[in-house]
Enzyme design. Structure first.
Site: not given
Ligand SMILES: Cc1cc2nc3c(=O)[nH]c(=O)nc-3n(C[C@H](O)[C@H](O)[C@H](O)COP(=O)(O)O)c2cc1C
Length: 382
Positions: A107, A129, A131, A157, A252, A276
């Site tokens: 993450s 992952q 953002y 994401t 995602k 989520h």
């Protein structure tokens, strides 16, 4: 670690080991938690076909997704703050994934940064992952870091344009932990083993935020990083990312067929059908309900991974029959980390794998690939 016969047992052990504030952070969802509940509840409508008198003595649970063969049709999904559930939680999860022959996605809100995870679990296929942040230079730096760490896929994401109320967190004052109240101190001190684990390596920090100078301490850093998540994110950014990132790109948070189609046009190698874990849009459909239409639109052109509520081998069977290439585990991983670190995550994966094996066998199937080829023939119509 105490014995766990199923994922719910792991959850109960985690509840005893974690301060309530952190247990609820993992367990809870958005608003009235309708979607959180639906993710699990909607599996109960699934009915599997049972074929008998076939030789099922030799079985193979391996399958291919994101360009590689993996021992199981499973991966560990990105979970923020795993390192707040047990010491070096992200490393524990990655090691357990590698031992089970499945990939692990780190993450953006991990405590141990991706480089440390990749270095500490050299036999694990690691994904990262992302953002997209308001500051694109900072985003570039995160991408470069994932690339340098050897991440084989980037999971972008896209379902977090805002953070809805998570009422359990609000009640517990989760976001105010930068300055704990007396009640919060007592809550944390009621779990002394957890407290010791948390300070064993110095005060915890969010790996990515530390590098970006996002303040001090895990809660302040997480808050500042959250505020950087860019709500203006659009398909143009996906095009930009596709040009920038040379390896597998996975989007995602796709729930609709037309968005899946758009992801293919943007050059994605895969999508995760995800709400989520019921933590974002409350009243979104459960993922097992959304999956068939999305898988139909994709028609095998890219990988369809799905997450949300998967706690049983039979749940995994249902998803594969409905067109998923693999299932990503969220909370079972977190409960495993909290219950017993690497051994706890290994137990979570092992429980689901054993149930998957038994379920296939009793259905008269000998491999995951055979199940994927059968598709919806493996189920009674919903
Ligand atoms: C505690 C927790 C933290 C999470 N953190 C992230 C994150 O940092 N990035 C992300 O893309 N998804 C995050 N998710 C969502 C998961 O990747 C996944 O979509 C979800 O947990 C799947 O549902 P399940 O928990 O029912 O298996 C988080 C979920 C939980 C429970």
């Amino acid at each position: 670690m105490q014995t766990a016969h199923n994922i719910d047992d792991l959850r109960r052990i985690a509840r005893r080991r974690l301060p309530r504030i952190f247990f609820d952070y993992v367990d809870g969802g958005a608003n009235a938690e309708v979607t959180l509940a639906a993710n699990e509840a909607d599996f109960s409508a699934i009915r599997l076909r049972q074929h008998v008198l076939r030789d099922v003595s030799a079985r193979d649970l391996s399958t291919e997704f994101l360009g590689q063969r993996h021992a199981l049709p499973l991966m560990l999904g990105p979970l923020g703050f795993l390192g707040m559930l047990a010491r070096k939680g992200e490393v524990a999860a990655a090691k357990a994934a590698g031992a089970a022959g499945i990939p692990c996605c780190v993450s953006a809100f991990s405590i141990c940064p991706i480089d440390e995870v990749a270095h500490s679990a050299p036999h694990t296929v690691v994904y990262s992952q992302l953002y997209v942040l308001r500051d694109r230079t900072m985003t570039e730096a995160l991408i470069a870091r994932a690339e340098a760490a050897g991440a084989e896929a980037l999971f972008l994401t896209v379902d977090t344009a805002t953070t809805p109320a998570r009422e359990r967190d609000a009640r517990n004052g989760f976001r105010n932990l930068t300055r704990p109240t007396i009640g919060q101190w007592l809550n944390m001190l009621s779990r002394p083993a957890w407290c010791r684990a948390m300070i064993a390596d110095g005060m915890p920090e969010v790996g990515h935020a530390r590098a970006a100078g996002f303040g001090r301490g895990v809660m302040e850093q997480a808050g500042n990083l959250s505020r950087q998540i860019d709500p203006s994110l659009s398909w143009a950014d996906v095009d930009w990312l596709r040009r920038r990132w040379p390896r597998k790109l996975v989007i995602k948070g796709i729930m609709e067929a037309e968005d899946a189609q758009r992801a293919i046009e943007a050059g994605a190698d895969g999508i995760v059908v995800s709400n989520h874990g019921g933590r974002q849009l409350d009243h979104a459909a459960s993922t097992i309900k959304a999956l068939p239409a999305v898988a139909d639109a994709v028609a095998g052109r890219i990988d369809v991974i799905v997450d949300g509520g998967f706690r049983r081998g039979a749940h995994v069977v249902a998803a594969l029959a409905l067109g998923a290439s693999a299932v990503s585990l969220g909370r079972p991983q977190a409960w495993g980390v909290a219950a017993g670190g690497e051994a706890g995550v290994a137990r979570a994966i092992g429980l689901i794998a054993a149930e998957l094996d038994a379920t296939l066998t009793l259905m008269g199937l000998t491999s995951v690939d055979e199940l994927r080829a059968w598709g919806r023939e493996a189920l009674y119509a919903l």
